[in-house]
Design an enzyme around this catalytic site. Structure first.
Site, PDB file in Angstrom:
ATOM      1  N   ILE A  18       4.876   2.666   7.754  1.00 19.48           N
ATOM      2  CA  ILE A  18       5.112   4.098   7.989  1.00 19.48           C
ATOM      3  C   ILE A  18       3.792   4.864   7.904  1.00 19.48           C
ATOM      4  O   ILE A  18       3.051   4.753   6.920  1.00 19.48           O
ATOM      5  CB  ILE A  18       6.126   4.627   6.950  1.00 19.48           C
ATOM      6  CG1 ILE A  18       7.462   3.891   7.145  1.00 19.48           C
ATOM      7  CG2 ILE A  18       6.306   6.130   7.075  1.00 19.48           C
ATOM      8  CD1 ILE A  18       8.362   3.931   5.948  1.00 19.48           C
ATOM      9  N   ASP A  21       5.773   2.574   2.383  1.00 22.04           N
ATOM     10  CA  ASP A  21       4.877   1.445   2.651  1.00 22.04           C
ATOM     11  C   ASP A  21       4.022   1.817   3.864  1.00 22.04           C
ATOM     12  O   ASP A  21       4.537   1.908   4.988  1.00 22.04           O
ATOM     13  CB  ASP A  21       5.744   0.198   2.918  1.00 22.04           C
ATOM     14  CG  ASP A  21       4.931  -1.068   3.071  1.00 22.04           C
ATOM     15  OD1 ASP A  21       3.743  -0.976   3.432  1.00 22.04           O
ATOM     16  OD2 ASP A  21       5.502  -2.154   2.844  1.00 22.04           O
ATOM     17  N   HIS A  22       2.734   1.998   3.626  1.00 24.53           N
ATOM     18  CA  HIS A  22       1.856   2.490   4.691  1.00 24.53           C
ATOM     19  C   HIS A  22       1.624   1.446   5.779  1.00 24.53           C
ATOM     20  O   HIS A  22       1.102   1.762   6.852  1.00 24.53           O
ATOM     21  CB  HIS A  22       0.525   2.939   4.070  1.00 24.53           C
ATOM     22  CG  HIS A  22      -0.181   3.991   4.873  1.00 24.53           C
ATOM     23  ND1 HIS A  22       0.268   4.464   6.085  1.00 24.53           N
ATOM     24  CD2 HIS A  22      -1.330   4.685   4.621  1.00 24.53           C
ATOM     25  CE1 HIS A  22      -0.555   5.374   6.543  1.00 24.53           C
ATOM     26  NE2 HIS A  22      -1.537   5.531   5.680  1.00 24.53           N
ATOM     27  N   ARG A  23       2.015   0.197   5.529  1.00 22.38           N
ATOM     28  CA  ARG A  23       1.867  -0.815   6.581  1.00 22.38           C
ATOM     29  C   ARG A  23       2.848  -0.541   7.714  1.00 22.38           C
ATOM     30  O   ARG A  23       2.612  -0.906   8.858  1.00 22.38           O
ATOM     31  CB  ARG A  23       2.146  -2.223   6.016  1.00 22.38           C
ATOM     32  CG  ARG A  23       1.105  -2.699   5.033  1.00 22.38           C
ATOM     33  CD  ARG A  23       1.521  -3.985   4.375  1.00 22.38           C
ATOM     34  NE  ARG A  23       2.756  -3.842   3.623  1.00 22.38           N
ATOM     35  CZ  ARG A  23       3.374  -4.832   2.996  1.00 22.38           C
ATOM     36  NH1 ARG A  23       2.887  -6.058   3.049  1.00 22.38           N
ATOM     37  NH2 ARG A  23       4.486  -4.620   2.314  1.00 22.38           N
ATOM     38  N   PRO A  80       0.853  -1.202   0.000  1.00 29.58           N
ATOM     39  CA  PRO A  80       0.000   0.000   0.000  1.00 29.58           C
ATOM     40  C   PRO A  80       0.886   1.250   0.000  1.00 29.58           C
ATOM     41  O   PRO A  80       1.465   1.618   1.021  1.00 29.58           O
ATOM     42  CB  PRO A  80      -0.814  -0.129   1.294  1.00 29.58           C
ATOM     43  CG  PRO A  80      -0.085  -1.121   2.133  1.00 29.58           C
ATOM     44  CD  PRO A  80       0.827  -1.924   1.286  1.00 29.58           C
TER      45      PRO A  80
END
Ligand code: CAO
Length: 420
Positions: A394, A390-392, A214
């Site tokens: 950060i 990577d939104h998982r 993501p």
């Protein structure tokens, strides 16, 4: 009992190929066609089968060796003669019905193909076996490891992509094939050519990144007026000649400083075990535009380099890429990547993360902007940046803080933050 030498057979194009696995041990009793070692070239991996049966007396190769046709793999205390005598005897005995165990045993004795059927997939025998057990065709699996090598994770992901689980039932996914309604030729003359090898290798990697991670991309602008003034004033102390260093060297140094402040950006995520791997090194990847396709080599230990040294290394390494002289290991083991289009033009874009890294910094071309400061109109140098993460791992707030910090490293504080 005869001593039998097992040599590397003729493998066509394979020269100076690397031994990546030794599949047997000293003292082990092996049968004819049992796999002994795995060799890997750029194109494929190959298992070398034994031409005889017997007990291994000595193994002459180890992992990492480069070998050729005729090299000695190992020596065997051959039991072939004795077994042949036994076979003669058993021929005279009546044939009985095979049990299930015996059938399995017979299947195992089938000669291992010396070259994978497709000749394309690169995977160790263990992974091939794993894929077979799951009913997956290894030649259809895109490898995400070094040189497109297939890992156990790739096999699992492939199998997952082929099936869906609905109410506890495993169902095969319908694969939609898109067929163009009209062919290209119907609209005029066309030409076709093969996708370059580098693009073939990087394609699945990009698809994996784009579909599995993501991404959030944050755009920002950095006032690099002071840094640019400094960069353009660099002269060699002894010769008086101008030192040419591109902004990328300063950006790489600033990035290291930001990575030290925000370790989540110098990390990798293991989503299976839910673990974060923090890297204590600072190996910065940078995208290089080459006639063969995009390559992303790493500059190692950038924290220990001066800006001038980084500038030299950027030049040397990109040259090695363009001449295809770079070692493939240099494409792996990075902290974070910079994709700079500053030498070409443009402002913001959405760079794609280079897994297993978790962030990438896109850089556009510096432009001039007139601003009002203390009632005066002055010109500033503005560097556009685009940070994808990577939104998982950060969060947006951390992404924004990272950009602000990077802005300080390249902006007014650059002289303090980047000890040249
Ligand atoms: N703003 C203004 N000028 C810039 C700049 C920036 N952000 N970045 C570089 N420049 C200037 C340089 O100073 C240099 O100027 P001079 O010719 O006056 O010396 C000129 O642009 C050319 O620089 P460069 O591109 O040769 O060198 P670099 O260190 O900036 O970049 C490299 C090296 C290897 C990254 C680059 O050559 C390259 O391949 N870029 C493309 C990367 C790419 O394709 N990214 C996209 C990946 S996603 O598909």
């Amino acid at each position: 009992m005869a001593i039998q030498k097992i040599l590397v057979p003729d493998m066509g194009d394979f020269k100076d190929v690397e031994v990546i696995e030794v599949l047997v041990k000293k003292g082990q009793v092996i049968k004819k066609n049992d796999s002994l070692i795995t060799l890997e070239s750029d194109k494929s991996s190959v298992e070398v089968p034994s031409t005889h049966e017997g007990k291994i007396e000595k193994i002459n190769v180890s992992v990492g060796d480069k070998i050729n046709k005729g090299d000695l793999i190992l020596t065997l205390e051959s039991t072939q003669e004795r077994n042949e005598a036994a076979k003669e005897k058993s021929k005279k005995e009546p044939v009985k019905q095979k049990t299930q165990n015996e059938v399995v045993q017979v299947q195992k004795q089938q000669p291992a193909p010396s070259v994978p059927a497709s000749g394309k997939s690169s995977a160790s025998p263990k992974i091939r076996k794993f894929a077979r057990e799951l009913g997956a065709d290894i030649s259809k699996i895109s490898g995400t490891q070094r040189a497109g090598r297939v890992s156990a994770e790739d096999v699992k992901n492939f199998v997952r992509s082929q099936v869906t689980v609905s109410q506890g039932e495993v169902q095969k996914k319908e694969v939609t094939k898109y067929v163009e309604e009209y062919s290209h030729e119907e609209f005029g003359e066309i030409a076709t050519q093969d996708l370059p090898r580098v693009k073939k290798l990087s394609g699945p990697h990009l698809v994996r990144s784009w579909t599995e991670i993501p991404h959030v991309t944050q755009h920002d602008e950095i006032d690099v007026t002071d840094m640019e003034q400094f960069r353009n004033s660099l002269y060699d102390y002894y010769t008086g000649e101008k030192i040419k260093v591109t902004p990328l060297a300063f950006i790489a140094k600033a990035l290291v400083s930001a990575l030290k402040e925000f370790p989540n950006f110098n990390a990798s995520l293991n989503s299976e075990s839910n673990k974060i791997i923090y890297k204590k090194y600072f190996h910065i990847g940078f995208a290089v535009d080459t006639p063969h396709g995009l390559m992303v080599p790493k500059l190692r230990n950038v924290d220990q380099m001066s800006i001038q040294k980084i500038g030299e290394e950027l030049k040397n390494t990109s040259q090695l890429c363009r001449e295809l002289k770079i070692d493939k290991k240099e494409f792996f083991g990075g902290s974070m990547t910079i994709s700079s289009l500053g030498g070409i033009g443009g402002t913001h874009f959405t760079p794609i993360i280079n897994p297993p890294e978790v962030a990438i910094l896109g850089v556009g071309r510096t432009f001039d902007r007139l601003v009002k400061e203390k009632n005066q109109i002055i010109s500033k140098k503005i560097l556009p940046i685009s940070l994808s993460y990577d939104h998982r791992l950060i969060d947006g707030a951390e992404g924004a803080r990272f950009c602000v910090y990077l802005g300080k490293c390249l902006g007014k504080d650059f002289a303090f933050k980047l000890a040249v």
